[in-house]
Design a protein around this motif. Structure first.
Motif, PDB file in Angstrom:
ATOM      1  N   UNK A   1     -31.044 -18.222  22.969  1.00  0.00           N
ATOM      2  CA  UNK A   1     -31.426 -16.972  22.399  1.00  0.00           C
ATOM      3  C   UNK A   1     -31.648 -17.106  20.897  1.00  0.00           C
ATOM      4  N   UNK A   2     -30.836 -17.897  20.205  1.00  0.00           N
ATOM      5  CA  UNK A   2     -30.949 -18.042  18.761  1.00  0.00           C
ATOM      6  C   UNK A   2     -31.539 -19.389  18.363  1.00  0.00           C
ATOM      7  N   UNK A   3     -31.998 -20.173  19.355  1.00  0.00           N
ATOM      8  CA  UNK A   3     -32.459 -21.530  19.067  1.00  0.00           C
ATOM      9  C   UNK A   3     -33.589 -21.550  18.034  1.00  0.00           C
ATOM     10  N   UNK A   4     -34.477 -20.577  18.105  1.00  0.00           N
ATOM     11  CA  UNK A   4     -35.635 -20.580  17.235  1.00  0.00           C
ATOM     12  C   UNK A   4     -35.366 -19.902  15.898  1.00  0.00           C
ATOM     13  N   UNK A   5     -34.230 -19.228  15.760  1.00  0.00           N
ATOM     14  CA  UNK A   5     -33.907 -18.569  14.497  1.00  0.00           C
ATOM     15  C   UNK A   5     -33.535 -19.616  13.462  1.00  0.00           C
ATOM     16  N   UNK A   6     -34.074 -19.436  12.256  1.00  0.00           N
ATOM     17  CA  UNK A   6     -33.770 -20.367  11.164  1.00  0.00           C
ATOM     18  C   UNK A   6     -32.406 -20.040  10.569  1.00  0.00           C
ATOM     19  N   UNK A   7     -32.018 -18.770  10.621  1.00  0.00           N
ATOM     20  CA  UNK A   7     -30.749 -18.357  10.027  1.00  0.00           C
ATOM     21  C   UNK A   7     -29.614 -18.536  11.019  1.00  0.00           C
ATOM     22  N   UNK A   8     -28.418 -18.670  10.509  1.00  0.00           N
ATOM     23  CA  UNK A   8     -27.217 -18.770  11.332  1.00  0.00           C
ATOM     24  C   UNK A   8     -27.009 -17.442  12.065  1.00  0.00           C
ATOM     25  N   UNK A   9     -26.688 -17.484  13.366  1.00  0.00           N
ATOM     26  CA  UNK A   9     -26.447 -16.259  14.129  1.00  0.00           C
ATOM     27  C   UNK A   9     -25.152 -15.608  13.648  1.00  0.00           C
ATOM     28  N   UNK A  10     -25.126 -14.282  13.688  1.00  0.00           N
ATOM     29  CA  UNK A  10     -23.929 -13.550  13.290  1.00  0.00           C
ATOM     30  C   UNK A  10     -23.470 -12.666  14.446  1.00  0.00           C
ATOM     31  N   UNK A  11     -22.211 -12.307  14.414  1.00  0.00           N
ATOM     32  CA  UNK A  11     -21.580 -11.504  15.467  1.00  0.00           C
ATOM     33  C   UNK A  11     -22.187 -10.098  15.486  1.00  0.00           C
ATOM     34  N   UNK A  12     -22.487  -9.624  16.667  1.00  0.00           N
ATOM     35  CA  UNK A  12     -23.132  -8.314  16.813  1.00  0.00           C
ATOM     36  C   UNK A  12     -22.181  -7.216  17.275  1.00  0.00           C
ATOM     37  N   UNK A  13     -20.915  -7.540  17.536  1.00  0.00           N
ATOM     38  CA  UNK A  13     -19.953  -6.536  17.989  1.00  0.00           C
ATOM     39  C   UNK A  13     -19.749  -5.515  16.876  1.00  0.00           C
ATOM     40  N   UNK A  14     -19.898  -4.233  17.181  1.00  0.00           N
ATOM     41  CA  UNK A  14     -19.767  -3.219  16.127  1.00  0.00           C
ATOM     42  C   UNK A  14     -18.310  -3.025  15.687  1.00  0.00           C
ATOM     43  N   UNK A  15     -18.153  -2.747  14.412  1.00  0.00           N
ATOM     44  CA  UNK A  15     -16.829  -2.418  13.888  1.00  0.00           C
ATOM     45  C   UNK A  15     -16.581  -0.920  14.083  1.00  0.00           C
TER      46      UNK A  15
ATOM     47  N   UNK B   1     -25.665 -19.640  21.268  1.00  0.00           N
ATOM     48  CA  UNK B   1     -26.030 -18.978  22.532  1.00  0.00           C
ATOM     49  C   UNK B   1     -25.435 -17.587  22.656  1.00  0.00           C
ATOM     50  N   UNK B   2     -24.356 -17.317  21.908  1.00  0.00           N
ATOM     51  CA  UNK B   2     -23.669 -16.029  21.988  1.00  0.00           C
ATOM     52  C   UNK B   2     -23.491 -15.475  20.582  1.00  0.00           C
ATOM     53  N   UNK B   3     -23.801 -14.241  20.425  1.00  0.00           N
ATOM     54  CA  UNK B   3     -23.680 -13.617  19.105  1.00  0.00           C
ATOM     55  C   UNK B   3     -22.286 -13.018  18.939  1.00  0.00           C
ATOM     56  N   UNK B   4     -21.268 -13.905  19.000  1.00  0.00           N
ATOM     57  CA  UNK B   4     -19.872 -13.479  18.858  1.00  0.00           C
ATOM     58  C   UNK B   4     -19.157 -14.399  17.883  1.00  0.00           C
ATOM     59  N   UNK B   5     -18.337 -13.804  17.025  1.00  0.00           N
ATOM     60  CA  UNK B   5     -17.511 -14.606  16.118  1.00  0.00           C
ATOM     61  C   UNK B   5     -16.273 -15.094  16.887  1.00  0.00           C
ATOM     62  N   UNK B   6     -15.501 -15.978  16.280  1.00  0.00           N
ATOM     63  CA  UNK B   6     -14.319 -16.547  16.932  1.00  0.00           C
ATOM     64  C   UNK B   6     -13.317 -15.464  17.335  1.00  0.00           C
ATOM     65  N   UNK B   7     -13.120 -14.466  16.503  1.00  0.00           N
ATOM     66  CA  UNK B   7     -12.158 -13.401  16.812  1.00  0.00           C
ATOM     67  C   UNK B   7     -12.592 -12.611  18.048  1.00  0.00           C
ATOM     68  N   UNK B   8     -13.874 -12.322  18.160  1.00  0.00           N
ATOM     69  CA  UNK B   8     -14.351 -11.559  19.316  1.00  0.00           C
ATOM     70  C   UNK B   8     -14.415 -12.412  20.582  1.00  0.00           C
ATOM     71  N   UNK B   9     -14.670 -13.707  20.440  1.00  0.00           N
ATOM     72  CA  UNK B   9     -14.591 -14.612  21.596  1.00  0.00           C
ATOM     73  C   UNK B   9     -13.167 -14.600  22.140  1.00  0.00           C
ATOM     74  N   UNK B  10     -12.171 -14.646  21.263  1.00  0.00           N
ATOM     75  CA  UNK B  10     -10.768 -14.624  21.694  1.00  0.00           C
ATOM     76  C   UNK B  10     -10.453 -13.331  22.461  1.00  0.00           C
TER      77      UNK B  10
END
Length: 192
Positions: free
Chosen positions: A1-15, A29-38
């Motif tokens: 999903x982010x393979x073609x993006x030049x920028x680093x993917x960021x977490x999309x979970x809303x605060x 492959x997943x727009x989740x940070x380490x905290x949200x993966x946990x």
């Protein structure tokens, strides 16, 4: 999903304010940070459990495969909750099976309620399959394959038609004993 993006993917979970978290995603492959993966991993463990070896064999079916939930272990074969006590006043569950065993180029079709004991007394090279059923099912199979019967025994010539029947019974089952253990566990669980 982010393979073609030049920028680093960021977490999309809303605060709490509804804005994306924005921390760096742990994997493109997943727009989740380490905290949200946990958080997702913890949720999945609670909802669907974690497959693991049981601390001891299941008392209902003997399997060592289990699923660990936060509240308890459950047998992965028969779904018996580890720690539940079998009612010792009841006899072990009875599951009649028609068994198919091979010895050299012959196949025996028989029935028993205790396949381990029965097959320990019979010379055989392989346990090919189990089919739930009693003497009535066994009799039907003997009639179905009557033209292959060796004299008046329960032994039959190994032919493509019989091998195909056995393959259908064994479809998706690597170990017939695991299927039998599941049937025992189901019978014990139904009995309570």
């Amino acid at each position: 999903m982010f393979e073609h993006d030049k920028e680093q993917a960021t977490c999309v979970i809303p605060d709490d304010g509804g804005h994306p978290c924005g921390r760096t995603a742990v994997d493109s492959r997943f727009a989740l940070c380490a905290a949200h993966v946990a958080v997702v991993v913890e949720w999945a463990g609670a909802e669907v459990g974690t497959a693991d070896s049981l601390p001891s064999a299941c008392p209902a079916c003997g399997s060592r495969i289990g699923v660990r939930y936060p509240s308890a272990w459950v047998c992965g074969t028969c779904e018996w909750k580890l720690g539940d006590v079998l009612d010792e006043g009841l006899p072990p569950p009875r599951v009649d099976v028609v068994y198919y065993i091979r010895f050299r180029n012959r196949i025996k079709i028989g029935t028993t309620a205790n396949p381990r004991q029965r097959l320990a007394r019979l010379w055989h090279d392989d346990v090919l399959a189990f089919e739930r059923g009693d003497r009535l099912v066994e009799r039907r199979r003997h009639q179905q394959f009557a033209q292959l019967r060796l004299e008046r025994s329960e032994w039959f010539s190994s032919t493509p038609v019989l091998e195909e029947h056995i393959a259908e019974l064994a479809a998706g089952v690597d170990d017939p004993w695991a299927r039998y253990a599941r049937w025992l566990g189901e019978a014990a669980a139904l009995r309570g």
